[in-house]
Design a protein around this motif. Structure first.
Motif, mmCIF file in Angstrom:
data_model
loop_
_atom_site.group_PDB
_atom_site.id
_atom_site.type_symbol
_atom_site.label_atom_id
_atom_site.label_comp_id
_atom_site.label_asym_id
_atom_site.label_seq_id
_atom_site.Cartn_x
_atom_site.Cartn_y
_atom_site.Cartn_z
ATOM 1 N N GLY A 1 28.781 46.439 40.308
ATOM 2 C CA GLY A 1 29.934 47.245 39.956
ATOM 3 C C GLY A 1 31.207 46.965 40.738
ATOM 4 N N GLU A 2 31.142 46.112 41.759
ATOM 5 C CA GLU A 2 32.309 45.765 42.574
ATOM 6 C C GLU A 2 32.774 44.354 42.226
ATOM 7 O OE1 GLU A 2 33.838 47.871 44.715
ATOM 8 O OE2 GLU A 2 32.410 49.382 44.026
ATOM 9 N N PRO A 3 34.068 44.061 42.364
ATOM 10 C CA PRO A 3 34.549 42.715 42.042
ATOM 11 C C PRO A 3 33.836 41.636 42.865
ATOM 12 C CG PRO A 3 36.397 44.217 42.367
ATOM 13 C CD PRO A 3 35.144 44.953 42.777
ATOM 14 N N LEU A 4 33.456 40.554 42.209
ATOM 15 C CA LEU A 4 32.813 39.426 42.879
ATOM 16 C C LEU A 4 33.877 38.608 43.595
ATOM 17 C CD1 LEU A 4 30.247 37.684 43.380
ATOM 18 C CD2 LEU A 4 30.858 36.431 41.287
ATOM 19 N N ASP A 5 33.662 38.317 44.871
ATOM 20 C CA ASP A 5 34.572 37.486 45.662
ATOM 21 C C ASP A 5 34.527 36.059 45.126
ATOM 22 O OD1 ASP A 5 35.780 35.872 47.624
ATOM 23 O OD2 ASP A 5 34.984 37.077 49.268
ATOM 24 N N ALA A 6 35.689 35.469 44.858
ATOM 25 C CA ALA A 6 35.761 34.116 44.288
ATOM 26 C C ALA A 6 35.347 33.036 45.284
ATOM 27 C CB ALA A 6 37.163 33.827 43.766
ATOM 28 N N ARG A 7 35.311 33.349 46.577
ATOM 29 C CA ARG A 7 34.905 32.403 47.617
ATOM 30 C C ARG A 7 35.787 31.168 47.683
ATOM 31 N NH1 ARG A 7 31.118 35.417 50.591
ATOM 32 N NH2 ARG A 7 29.985 36.626 49.074
ATOM 33 N N THR A 8 37.036 31.277 47.263
ATOM 34 C CA THR A 8 37.920 30.116 47.298
ATOM 35 C C THR A 8 38.234 29.677 48.728
ATOM 36 O OG1 THR A 8 39.846 31.551 47.037
ATOM 37 C CG2 THR A 8 39.000 30.489 45.030
ATOM 38 N N GLY A 9 38.000 30.536 49.697
ATOM 39 C CA GLY A 9 38.221 30.161 51.095
ATOM 40 C C GLY A 9 37.225 29.149 51.607
ATOM 41 N N SER A 10 36.018 29.132 51.041
ATOM 42 C CA SER A 10 35.006 28.172 51.494
ATOM 43 C C SER A 10 34.912 26.951 50.583
ATOM 44 C CB SER A 10 33.643 28.850 51.648
ATOM 45 O OG SER A 10 33.234 29.461 50.447
ATOM 46 N N ARG A 11 35.175 27.122 49.283
ATOM 47 C CA ARG A 11 35.164 25.977 48.351
ATOM 48 C C ARG A 11 36.003 26.369 47.154
ATOM 49 N NH1 ARG A 11 35.763 21.906 45.859
ATOM 50 N NH2 ARG A 11 34.216 20.321 45.408
#
Length: 98
Positions: free
Chosen positions: A20-30
């Protein structure tokens, strides 16, 4: 603990959540794409979604990066407009891809 991942194309755009919470895009790691998530085809935005799902599920960015191409092609590229996946679903896919 099992998580529920879900995606939907809404009038306001793409929404991807984990429990139910927004998924982190993880653009900081890749970063495959800074244009957000997408699915139903092979490309940079589905690659970012596959990577983000795998990092959240596995807790291991290096392993997620290795598994991302096959996971994107076999799962994310085949999602419908609305989709749901549980942690158990992801584990089953990863067993097949291993």
């Amino acid at each position: 603990m099992s998580k529920l991942y879900a995606g939907d194309r809404t009038i306001d755009g793409i929404v991807v959540t984990v429990d139910g919470e927004p998924l982190d895009a993880r653009t900081g790691s890749r970063c495959y794409s800074r244009n957000g998530f997408e699915w139903s085809y092979e490309g940079p935005e589905p690659s970012q979604l596959a990577y983000a799902l795998l990092v959240d599920h596995l807790g291991d960015a290096a392993r997620a990066e290795r598994l991302q191409p096959a996971f994107m092609r076999s799962v994310v590229a085949n999602f419908q407009n609305e989709w749901e996946m549980t942690s158990a679903d992801i584990d089953r896919v990863l067993q097949r891809l291993a």
